[in-house]
Motif scaffolding. Structure first.
Motif, PDB file in Angstrom:
ATOM      1  N   GLY A 154       0.860  -1.353   0.067  1.00 62.40           N
ATOM      2  CA  GLY A 154      -0.226   0.003   0.128  1.00 62.40           C
ATOM      3  C   GLY A 154       1.034   1.258  -0.117  1.00 62.40           C
ATOM      4  O   GLY A 154       0.524   2.049  -0.639  1.00 62.40           O
ATOM      5  N   LEU A 155       1.903   1.346   0.752  1.00 55.38           N
ATOM      6  CA  LEU A 155       2.850   2.453   0.892  1.00 55.38           C
ATOM      7  C   LEU A 155       3.343   2.813  -0.528  1.00 55.38           C
ATOM      8  O   LEU A 155       3.420   3.950  -1.070  1.00 55.38           O
ATOM      9  N   ALA A 156       3.903   1.764  -1.099  1.00 57.43           N
ATOM     10  CA  ALA A 156       4.981   2.008  -2.375  1.00 57.43           C
ATOM     11  C   ALA A 156       3.645   2.232  -3.251  1.00 57.43           C
ATOM     12  O   ALA A 156       4.118   3.016  -4.288  1.00 57.43           O
ATOM     13  N   GLY A 157       2.412   1.639  -3.369  1.00 55.94           N
ATOM     14  CA  GLY A 157       1.714   1.973  -4.448  1.00 55.94           C
ATOM     15  C   GLY A 157       1.102   3.621  -4.096  1.00 55.94           C
ATOM     16  O   GLY A 157       0.884   4.203  -5.126  1.00 55.94           O
ATOM     17  N   LEU A 158       0.812   3.936  -2.893  1.00 53.83           N
ATOM     18  CA  LEU A 158       0.411   5.300  -2.721  1.00 53.83           C
ATOM     19  C   LEU A 158       1.286   6.276  -3.221  1.00 53.83           C
ATOM     20  O   LEU A 158       1.224   7.384  -3.631  1.00 53.83           O
ATOM     21  N   ILE A 159       2.775   6.007  -2.772  1.00 54.96           N
ATOM     22  CA  ILE A 159       3.685   6.924  -3.283  1.00 54.96           C
ATOM     23  C   ILE A 159       3.718   6.985  -4.809  1.00 54.96           C
ATOM     24  O   ILE A 159       3.948   8.171  -5.423  1.00 54.96           O
ATOM     25  N   GLY A 160       3.797   5.976  -5.358  1.00 57.27           N
ATOM     26  CA  GLY A 160       3.810   5.783  -6.809  1.00 57.27           C
ATOM     27  C   GLY A 160       2.518   6.690  -7.498  1.00 57.27           C
ATOM     28  O   GLY A 160       3.051   7.545  -8.396  1.00 57.27           O
ATOM     29  N   PHE A 161       1.478   6.481  -6.920  1.00 60.17           N
ATOM     30  CA  PHE A 161       0.379   7.214  -7.448  1.00 60.17           C
ATOM     31  C   PHE A 161       0.453   8.665  -7.205  1.00 60.17           C
ATOM     32  O   PHE A 161       0.285   9.424  -8.040  1.00 60.17           O
ATOM     33  N   TYR A 162       0.872   8.881  -5.937  1.00 65.35           N
ATOM     34  CA  TYR A 162       1.296  10.317  -5.869  1.00 65.35           C
ATOM     35  C   TYR A 162       2.280  11.237  -6.887  1.00 65.35           C
ATOM     36  O   TYR A 162       1.965  12.273  -7.294  1.00 65.35           O
ATOM     37  N   ILE A 163       3.378  10.504  -7.014  1.00 63.67           N
ATOM     38  CA  ILE A 163       4.288  10.929  -7.932  1.00 63.67           C
ATOM     39  C   ILE A 163       3.709  10.904  -9.417  1.00 63.67           C
ATOM     40  O   ILE A 163       4.013  12.126 -10.219  1.00 63.67           O
ATOM     41  N   HIS A 164       3.190  10.120  -9.706  1.00 63.45           N
ATOM     42  CA  HIS A 164       2.542   9.860 -11.123  1.00 63.45           C
ATOM     43  C   HIS A 164       1.502  11.170 -11.289  1.00 63.45           C
ATOM     44  O   HIS A 164       1.808  11.718 -12.410  1.00 63.45           O
ATOM     45  N   PHE A 165       0.647  11.256 -10.459  1.00 61.63           N
ATOM     46  CA  PHE A 165      -0.254  12.276 -10.877  1.00 61.63           C
ATOM     47  C   PHE A 165       0.293  13.856 -10.321  1.00 61.63           C
ATOM     48  O   PHE A 165      -0.400  14.602 -11.336  1.00 61.63           O
ATOM     49  N   THR A 166       1.228  13.804  -9.647  1.00 61.88           N
ATOM     50  CA  THR A 166       1.718  15.030  -9.575  1.00 61.88           C
ATOM     51  C   THR A 166       2.654  15.461 -10.617  1.00 61.88           C
ATOM     52  O   THR A 166       2.438  16.916 -11.182  1.00 61.88           O
ATOM     53  N   ILE A 167       3.342  14.520 -11.341  1.00 65.33           N
ATOM     54  CA  ILE A 167       4.123  14.767 -12.582  1.00 65.33           C
ATOM     55  C   ILE A 167       3.063  15.087 -13.573  1.00 65.33           C
ATOM     56  O   ILE A 167       3.292  15.950 -14.373  1.00 65.33           O
ATOM     57  N   ARG A 168       1.923  14.287 -13.844  1.00 66.59           N
ATOM     58  CA  ARG A 168       1.179  14.804 -14.797  1.00 66.59           C
ATOM     59  C   ARG A 168       0.406  16.177 -14.733  1.00 66.59           C
ATOM     60  O   ARG A 168       0.406  17.107 -15.629  1.00 66.59           O
ATOM     61  N   ARG A 169       0.272  16.750 -13.371  1.00 67.40           N
ATOM     62  CA  ARG A 169      -0.269  17.884 -12.998  1.00 67.40           C
ATOM     63  C   ARG A 169       0.937  19.200 -13.395  1.00 67.40           C
ATOM     64  O   ARG A 169       0.477  19.974 -14.208  1.00 67.40           O
ATOM     65  N   LEU A 170       2.220  18.878 -13.120  1.00 68.34           N
ATOM     66  CA  LEU A 170       3.274  19.886 -13.353  1.00 68.34           C
ATOM     67  C   LEU A 170       3.340  19.915 -15.054  1.00 68.34           C
ATOM     68  O   LEU A 170       3.841  20.813 -15.558  1.00 68.34           O
ATOM     69  N   GLU A 171       3.222  18.746 -15.460  1.00 68.67           N
ATOM     70  CA  GLU A 171       3.449  18.655 -17.146  1.00 68.67           C
ATOM     71  C   GLU A 171       2.278  19.640 -17.762  1.00 68.67           C
ATOM     72  O   GLU A 171       2.753  20.291 -18.786  1.00 68.67           O
ATOM     73  N   LYS A 172       1.262  19.505 -17.344  1.00 69.04           N
ATOM     74  CA  LYS A 172       0.058  20.416 -17.826  1.00 69.04           C
ATOM     75  C   LYS A 172       0.667  21.702 -17.650  1.00 69.04           C
ATOM     76  O   LYS A 172       0.094  22.577 -18.501  1.00 69.04           O
ATOM     77  N   ALA A 173       0.708  22.220 -16.380  1.00 66.10           N
ATOM     78  CA  ALA A 173       1.203  23.467 -15.944  1.00 66.10           C
ATOM     79  C   ALA A 173       2.234  24.243 -16.963  1.00 66.10           C
ATOM     80  O   ALA A 173       2.509  25.221 -17.096  1.00 66.10           O
ATOM     81  N   ASN A 212       3.301  23.153 -19.916  1.00 69.60           N
ATOM     82  CA  ASN A 212       2.881  22.624 -21.232  1.00 69.60           C
ATOM     83  C   ASN A 212       3.899  21.963 -21.836  1.00 69.60           C
ATOM     84  O   ASN A 212       4.443  22.309 -23.113  1.00 69.60           O
ATOM     85  N   GLY A 213       4.167  20.831 -21.539  1.00 69.67           N
ATOM     86  CA  GLY A 213       5.123  19.830 -21.984  1.00 69.67           C
ATOM     87  C   GLY A 213       5.955  19.117 -20.971  1.00 69.67           C
ATOM     88  O   GLY A 213       5.736  19.358 -19.626  1.00 69.67           O
ATOM     89  N   PRO A 214       6.992  18.168 -21.325  1.00 69.93           N
ATOM     90  CA  PRO A 214       7.647  17.421 -20.173  1.00 69.93           C
ATOM     91  C   PRO A 214       8.471  18.348 -19.368  1.00 69.93           C
ATOM     92  O   PRO A 214       9.042  19.541 -19.850  1.00 69.93           O
ATOM     93  N   LEU A 215       8.665  17.973 -18.397  1.00 71.56           N
ATOM     94  CA  LEU A 215       9.509  18.722 -17.301  1.00 71.56           C
ATOM     95  C   LEU A 215      11.035  18.387 -17.853  1.00 71.56           C
ATOM     96  O   LEU A 215      11.350  17.675 -18.838  1.00 71.56           O
ATOM     97  N   TYR A 216      11.812  19.521 -17.447  1.00 71.92           N
ATOM     98  CA  TYR A 216      13.223  19.257 -17.776  1.00 71.92           C
ATOM     99  C   TYR A 216      14.226  18.052 -17.430  1.00 71.92           C
ATOM    100  O   TYR A 216      14.874  17.546 -18.150  1.00 71.92           O
ATOM    101  N   GLU A 217      13.795  17.491 -16.512  1.00 74.73           N
ATOM    102  CA  GLU A 217      14.221  16.185 -16.250  1.00 74.73           C
ATOM    103  C   GLU A 217      13.825  15.000 -17.233  1.00 74.73           C
ATOM    104  O   GLU A 217      14.822  13.978 -17.596  1.00 74.73           O
ATOM    105  N   ASP A 218      12.775  15.044 -17.846  1.00 77.29           N
ATOM    106  CA  ASP A 218      12.462  14.187 -18.975  1.00 77.29           C
ATOM    107  C   ASP A 218      12.614  14.454 -20.220  1.00 77.29           C
ATOM    108  O   ASP A 218      12.663  13.955 -21.304  1.00 77.29           O
ATOM    109  N   ASP A 219      13.163  15.663 -20.352  1.00 78.35           N
ATOM    110  CA  ASP A 219      13.573  16.270 -21.918  1.00 78.35           C
ATOM    111  C   ASP A 219      14.839  15.844 -22.273  1.00 78.35           C
ATOM    112  O   ASP A 219      15.896  16.208 -21.421  1.00 78.35           O
ATOM    113  N   PRO A 220      14.996  15.297 -23.216  1.00 75.06           N
ATOM    114  CA  PRO A 220      16.487  14.548 -23.709  1.00 75.06           C
ATOM    115  C   PRO A 220      17.481  15.867 -24.015  1.00 75.06           C
ATOM    116  O   PRO A 220      18.700  15.518 -23.958  1.00 75.06           O
ATOM    117  N   ASP A 221      16.612  17.001 -24.514  1.00 72.66           N
ATOM    118  CA  ASP A 221      17.569  18.052 -24.729  1.00 72.66           C
ATOM    119  C   ASP A 221      17.722  19.131 -23.900  1.00 72.66           C
ATOM    120  O   ASP A 221      18.067  20.183 -23.937  1.00 72.66           O
TER     121      ASP A 221
END
Length: 136
Positions: free
Chosen positions: A40-59, A61-70
């Motif tokens: 439960g704890l690992a799933g909860l942390i994964g869920f939180y990180i996954h949807f926080t990153i989705r929200r940050l990517e929407k704000a 307007n594209g991938p975060l600098y960590e995910d950008d190959p360039d």
């Protein structure tokens, strides 16, 4: 950063498989419960990180600098947050929590005093920067 979410999802799956195997071999409740809580704890942390990153990517307007190959390191520059320069309130919170613990040993009157002191010191810690010299 989506990789971090999938790492925690992988941990949750690993703990789930381990939990099932542990239960089938041992029939012991304590370890099975601890492993189930780990799932439960690992799933909860994964869920939180996954949807926080989705929200940050929407704000962003594209991938975060960590995910950008360039991406460049300069893209990470900016204000990280506010960090307290110094504070006495954590000391008071710890002392009042110790008072509660000692009250469980020596007398309930000390527990009541410790709870009141903990509430007051937590209020002082939370509202530290709303008044006085460091107000912002």
């Amino acid at each position: 950063m989506r990789v971090q979410a999938f790492m925690f999802y992988g941990c949750a799956i690993f703990f789930l498989i381990t939990d099932i195997v542990y239960w089938l071999w041992s029939k012991e409740w304590t370890g099975t419960t601890a492993l189930a809580l780990s799932v439960g704890l690992a799933g909860l942390i994964g869920f939180y990180i996954h949807f926080t990153i989705r929200r940050l990517e929407k704000a962003n307007n594209g991938p975060l600098y960590e995910d950008d190959p360039d991406g460049e390191i300069v893209q990470a520059a900016g204000e990280v947050g506010f960090f307290s320069p110094h504070s006495w309130w954590p000391l008071f919170v710890a002392a009042s929590a110790a008072c509660i613990t000692l009250g469980l040993v020596f007398g309930w009157w000390l527990v009541v005093f410790g709870i009141a002191a903990t509430l007051l010191s937590c209020i002082g810690l939370v509202f530290e920067y709303y008044r006085g010299h460091f107000q912002h």
